[in-house]
Design a protein around this motif. Structure first.
Motif, PDB file in Angstrom:
ATOM      1  N   ILE A 146       2.202   7.795   5.486  1.00  0.00           N
ATOM      2  CA  ILE A 146       3.314   6.873   5.706  1.00  0.00           C
ATOM      3  C   ILE A 146       4.191   7.450   6.811  1.00  0.00           C
ATOM      4  O   ILE A 146       4.757   8.537   6.666  1.00  0.00           O
ATOM      5  N   GLU A 147       4.282   6.749   7.919  1.00  0.00           N
ATOM      6  CA  GLU A 147       5.108   7.210   9.048  1.00  0.00           C
ATOM      7  C   GLU A 147       6.585   7.120   8.703  1.00  0.00           C
ATOM      8  O   GLU A 147       7.344   8.057   8.895  1.00  0.00           O
ATOM      9  N   ARG A 148       7.001   5.965   8.180  1.00  0.00           N
ATOM     10  CA  ARG A 148       8.397   5.791   7.766  1.00  0.00           C
ATOM     11  C   ARG A 148       8.520   4.508   6.946  1.00  0.00           C
ATOM     12  O   ARG A 148       7.628   3.659   6.945  1.00  0.00           O
ATOM     13  N   LEU A 149       9.638   4.398   6.254  1.00  0.00           N
ATOM     14  CA  LEU A 149       9.993   3.182   5.531  1.00  0.00           C
ATOM     15  C   LEU A 149      11.435   2.880   5.878  1.00  0.00           C
ATOM     16  O   LEU A 149      12.288   3.753   5.781  1.00  0.00           O
ATOM     17  N   HIS A 150      11.699   1.680   6.367  1.00  0.00           N
ATOM     18  CA  HIS A 150      13.087   1.340   6.689  1.00  0.00           C
ATOM     19  C   HIS A 150      13.443  -0.045   6.188  1.00  0.00           C
ATOM     20  O   HIS A 150      12.577  -0.864   5.896  1.00  0.00           O
ATOM     21  N   LEU A 151      14.736  -0.288   6.056  1.00  0.00           N
ATOM     22  CA  LEU A 151      15.244  -1.569   5.557  1.00  0.00           C
ATOM     23  C   LEU A 151      15.766  -2.404   6.721  1.00  0.00           C
ATOM     24  O   LEU A 151      16.437  -1.895   7.619  1.00  0.00           O
ATOM     25  N   LEU A 197      14.666  -6.703   3.601  1.00  0.00           N
ATOM     26  CA  LEU A 197      13.255  -6.613   3.951  1.00  0.00           C
ATOM     27  C   LEU A 197      12.881  -5.145   4.115  1.00  0.00           C
ATOM     28  O   LEU A 197      13.523  -4.416   4.868  1.00  0.00           O
ATOM     29  N   MET A 198      11.899  -4.703   3.364  1.00  0.00           N
ATOM     30  CA  MET A 198      11.433  -3.317   3.454  1.00  0.00           C
ATOM     31  C   MET A 198      10.183  -3.263   4.325  1.00  0.00           C
ATOM     32  O   MET A 198       9.207  -3.953   4.047  1.00  0.00           O
ATOM     33  N   GLU A 199      10.241  -2.483   5.375  1.00  0.00           N
ATOM     34  CA  GLU A 199       9.080  -2.349   6.254  1.00  0.00           C
ATOM     35  C   GLU A 199       8.482  -0.952   6.100  1.00  0.00           C
ATOM     36  O   GLU A 199       9.181   0.053   6.257  1.00  0.00           O
ATOM     37  N   ILE A 200       7.199  -0.899   5.787  1.00  0.00           N
ATOM     38  CA  ILE A 200       6.486   0.361   5.613  1.00  0.00           C
ATOM     39  C   ILE A 200       5.533   0.521   6.791  1.00  0.00           C
ATOM     40  O   ILE A 200       4.655  -0.322   7.000  1.00  0.00           O
ATOM     41  N   VAL A 201       5.721   1.571   7.566  1.00  0.00           N
ATOM     42  CA  VAL A 201       4.895   1.811   8.744  1.00  0.00           C
ATOM     43  C   VAL A 201       3.879   2.901   8.416  1.00  0.00           C
ATOM     44  O   VAL A 201       4.249   4.015   8.057  1.00  0.00           O
ATOM     45  N   SER A 202       2.619   2.554   8.529  1.00  0.00           N
ATOM     46  CA  SER A 202       1.541   3.475   8.154  1.00  0.00           C
ATOM     47  C   SER A 202       1.009   4.229   9.372  1.00  0.00           C
ATOM     48  O   SER A 202       1.072   3.733  10.500  1.00  0.00           O
ATOM     49  N   LYS A 203       0.470   5.392   9.145  1.00  0.00           N
ATOM     50  CA  LYS A 203      -0.159   6.152  10.223  1.00  0.00           C
ATOM     51  C   LYS A 203      -1.580   5.614  10.473  1.00  0.00           C
ATOM     52  O   LYS A 203      -2.166   4.974   9.600  1.00  0.00           O
ATOM     53  N   PRO A 204      -2.144   5.855  11.657  1.00  0.00           N
ATOM     54  CA  PRO A 204      -3.477   5.318  11.984  1.00  0.00           C
ATOM     55  C   PRO A 204      -4.596   6.108  11.310  1.00  0.00           C
ATOM     56  O   PRO A 204      -5.427   6.748  11.957  1.00  0.00           O
ATOM     57  N   LYS A 224       3.336 -16.430  -1.246  1.00  0.00           N
ATOM     58  CA  LYS A 224       4.717 -16.891  -1.124  1.00  0.00           C
ATOM     59  C   LYS A 224       5.446 -16.210   0.035  1.00  0.00           C
ATOM     60  O   LYS A 224       6.636 -16.459   0.251  1.00  0.00           O
ATOM     61  N   GLY A 225       4.751 -15.328   0.736  1.00  0.00           N
ATOM     62  CA  GLY A 225       5.374 -14.620   1.844  1.00  0.00           C
ATOM     63  C   GLY A 225       6.192 -13.426   1.423  1.00  0.00           C
ATOM     64  O   GLY A 225       6.917 -12.845   2.239  1.00  0.00           O
ATOM     65  N   ASN A 226       6.106 -13.018   0.145  1.00  0.00           N
ATOM     66  CA  ASN A 226       6.900 -11.894  -0.342  1.00  0.00           C
ATOM     67  C   ASN A 226       6.311 -10.549   0.061  1.00  0.00           C
ATOM     68  O   ASN A 226       6.961  -9.515  -0.082  1.00  0.00           O
ATOM     69  N   LEU A 227       5.071 -10.552   0.516  1.00  0.00           N
ATOM     70  CA  LEU A 227       4.446  -9.353   1.073  1.00  0.00           C
ATOM     71  C   LEU A 227       3.572  -9.813   2.227  1.00  0.00           C
ATOM     72  O   LEU A 227       2.729 -10.697   2.056  1.00  0.00           O
ATOM     73  N   ARG A 228       3.801  -9.243   3.400  1.00  0.00           N
ATOM     74  CA  ARG A 228       3.015  -9.620   4.568  1.00  0.00           C
ATOM     75  C   ARG A 228       2.562  -8.353   5.280  1.00  0.00           C
ATOM     76  O   ARG A 228       3.190  -7.299   5.156  1.00  0.00           O
ATOM     77  N   ALA A 229       1.490  -8.458   6.032  1.00  0.00           N
ATOM     78  CA  ALA A 229       0.966  -7.297   6.744  1.00  0.00           C
ATOM     79  C   ALA A 229       0.897  -7.587   8.241  1.00  0.00           C
ATOM     80  O   ALA A 229       0.429  -8.651   8.651  1.00  0.00           O
ATOM     81  N   ASP A 230       1.408  -6.653   9.039  1.00  0.00           N
ATOM     82  CA  ASP A 230       1.170  -6.665  10.476  1.00  0.00           C
ATOM     83  C   ASP A 230       0.071  -5.643  10.729  1.00  0.00           C
ATOM     84  O   ASP A 230       0.246  -4.452  10.442  1.00  0.00           O
TER      85      ASP A 230
END
Length: 230
Positions: free
Chosen positions: A15-20, A47-54, A85-91
């Motif tokens: 996990i690179e980071r988690l931000h609000l 909105l919680m964004e979790i950025v993952s490492k490659p 419902k859009g409560n969890l989405r992935a980029d």
């Protein structure tokens, strides 16, 4: 990091980071053949964004990672994980590289070995994550093998056609023109507070699965099924 089991082996995803953030709403591109709609119903919500490492190397690994992450969030009660419902989405960021280049990236940490990436925005189901990665990786390989160059861009997943399509050129971090907010005071978290929160958390789904296997002598597959939902 999050550990996922894929094809009989454990894969560690950092996990690179988690931000609000505040949800800005979302664009809907699959409701009409020629127009995009804007949905502002959730704008302003936390909105919680979790950025993952490659660290994922296949669509199956990414699928397993999103599934595991959703289970953890549901256990913690921070998100119901309802993707429809859009409560969890992935980029989803996808890049392809030549054999051996990923190992060079792991050794050096240089992203130059990973190839140019494209980001697929707002993928709204776990199956779509797998399908979008499979399509996009094939598309990039075909371009490279045909002597072309991958353009860094943001793309959309079209579930009706089963393909990705270009949305806009990809901005780098400096294009967003971030600047420090002078009105935000520093937040200092004490180690005592962090430990108190950690002790109050429910049993982790992986720990519960392993406990079921050890205590009740049931197969790991069955234990996974039993602990998939809290």
């Amino acid at each position: 990091s999050v550990h996922v089991d894929v094809d009989g082996r454990s894969v560690e995803v950092g996990i690179e980071r988690l931000h609000l953030e505040q949800d800005a709403g979302k664009s809907l591109h699959d409701q009409h053949p020629s127009m995009s709609f804007v949905d502002l119903n959730r704008s302003g919500c936390a909105l919680m964004e979790i950025v993952s490492k490659p660290d994922m190397r296949s669509s199956k690994q990414a699928q397993a990672y999103v599934t595991k992450l959703r289970t953890i969030l549901r256990y913690l009660g921070t998100c119901d994980g309802d993707m429809e419902k859009g409560n969890l989405r992935a980029d989803v960021n996808v890049s392809v590289c030549r054999p051996g280049d990923y190992e060079k990236f792991r050794e050096t940490g240089s992203f130059d070995h990973l190839g140019t990436r494209c980001e697929i925005k707002n993928v709204n189901s776990i199956k779509a994550v797998q399908m979008a990665i499979a399509y996009e990786s094939r598309r990039q390989v075909e371009i490279l093998e045909g002597g072309g160059v991958i353009k860094q861009e943001t793309r959309l997943w079209d579930p009706a056609k089963g393909e990705t399509r270009s949305m806009r050129s990809k901005e780098e971090a400096h294009d967003y023109r971030y600047f420090p907010d002078p009105d935000l005071v520093p937040v200092v978290l004490t180690e005592e507070w962090i430990q108190r929160i950690a002790k109050s958390l429910p049993e982790d789904p992986t720990a519960r699965r392993d406990r079921f296997v050890a205590d009740y002598k049931i197969p790991k597959y069955d234990a996974n099924l039993l602990t998939a939902e809290k």
